[in-house]
Design an enzyme around this catalytic site. Structure first.
Site, short mmCIF file in Angstrom:
data_model
loop_
_atom_site.label_atom_id
_atom_site.label_comp_id
_atom_site.label_asym_id
_atom_site.label_seq_id
_atom_site.Cartn_x
_atom_site.Cartn_y
_atom_site.Cartn_z
CG ASP A 1 -35.07 3.56 -51.46
OD1 ASP A 1 -35.46 3.17 -52.57
OD2 ASP A 1 -33.95 4.06 -51.25
CD GLN B 1 -27.62 4.12 -54.81
OE1 GLN B 1 -28.57 4.74 -55.28
NE2 GLN B 1 -27.49 2.81 -54.92
CE LYS C 1 -31.77 4.24 -57.76
NZ LYS C 1 -31.10 3.86 -56.51
#
Ligand code: NDP
Length: 287
Positions: free
Chosen positions: A121, A98, A54
């Site tokens: 997200d 994460q 990422k």
């Protein structure tokens, strides 16, 4: 018949090239570099790989990708305070915590604490609610990636029967909802299956589009796929030293009309959609 391979890797390169141009235009107009701040707790090797990819993807798109690394012993309170700092930091546009988090951390409390405007997200209940009402602030990355693949390969969804195997908040539920909405690359009739579904193979065989998000290596075999169906394999499972999906790829390939490989299918699009959301977040916050 041999299935068309739905090449997510090259599609994601196209999307990221386009995105890099948009980022450049945004930055030269506003003087602001979109910034995705990731938080990694612990030393799970798979999570470390995801975070590195990422970071790299952010750099290549002209964005800033920073990572706050915390020890595996971090408490919920300690992580909350990191999230609050990132919420308050005007130089941060998107926040990504994460997953999975270590067992002692209350993941729901953490995800609920992310500022919804920075929740790239799309895990925050406010953003999930907006998505549910078909007025999304952000589209969740993996489901959005699936929609991009379907759109790019002109796979008809209107009126088609989509079977989603898996009902997680990250993949199964949102993709089912998005494909059932009124709109482009949607308008499908959707069935959601899970571990308590009776006669799963029979339901899968009725799918025009079969989406596997189970987390069990090669679970979907040829006997569960209708001839000519589009098969989207979300699964990423490490078997020995290689990655396999939730679909028995070689077995299903001669039956399906089209299929995503693992790796190189849905995964690359997930990252591309995360970058897209980060640019949107920066645009919204800059006004
Ligand atoms: P979860 O473990 O959260 O959910 C798995 C789902 O599969 C659950 O709803 C579960 O049912 C269902 N399931 C498990 N066993 C069966 C069974 N025997 N029959 C029918 N359904 C079953 O996983 P995620 O949704 O987070 O992830 C799924 C996979 O996708 C994983 O391999 C993950 O690594 C991968 N993934 C890939 C991404 C990408 O970018 N390509 C992004 C996110 C995930 P129940 O609810 O009843 O337990």
């Amino acid at each position: 018949m041999t299935a068309t391979i739905l090449d997510g890797k090259s599609l994601s390169l196209q999307v990221r090239t386009q995105l890099a141009q948009e980022v450049q235009a945004f930055t030269s107009l506003s003087g602001i570099v979109p910034h995705l701040a990731a938080v990694l707790v612990g030393d799970d090797p798979a999570s470390a790989v995801y975070i590195r990819s990422k970071e790299k993807a952010c750099r290549e798109a002209g964005m800033l990708g920073s990572v706050t690394r915390l020890p595996a012993t971090t408490t919920t309170q300690e992580l909350l305070s990191v999230v609050h700092n990132l919420n308050a930091d005007q130089g941060v546009h998107g926040i990504l915590v994460q997953l999975p988090l270590p067992a002692q951390i209350d993941a729901v409390t953490i995800l609920d604490a992310v500022d919804p405007a920075k929740d790239v997200d799309c895990f925050h209940p406010e953003n999930v609610g907006l998505l549910m009402q078909n007025r999304p602030r952000y589209l969740p990355c993996t489901p959005h990636g699936i929609q991009q693949i379907l759109a790019a390969y002109k796979i008809e969804t209107t009126g088609r029967h989509v079977v989603v195997v898996g009902r997680s908040d990250i993949v199964g539920k949102p993709i089912a909802m998005m494909l059932a909405q009124k709109g482009p690359t949607a308008n499908a009739t959707v069935t959601i299956c899970h571990s308590a579904t009776s006669d799963l193979p029979a339901i899968c065989r009725t799918a025009d589009i079969l989406i596997a998000a189970i987390g069990k290596p090669q679970f979907i075999d040829a006997s569960m796929v209708k001839a000519g169906a589009c098969v989207i394999d979300v699964g990423i499972n490490r078997v020995g030293d290689h990655l396999v999906g939730d679909v028995a790829y070689a077995d299903v390939l001669p039956i399906a009309g089209s299929i995503t490989p693992v790796p190189g299918g849905v995964g690359p699009l997930t990252i591309a959609m995360l970058l897209k959301n980060t640019l949107s977040a920066a645009r919204m916050q800059v006004g």
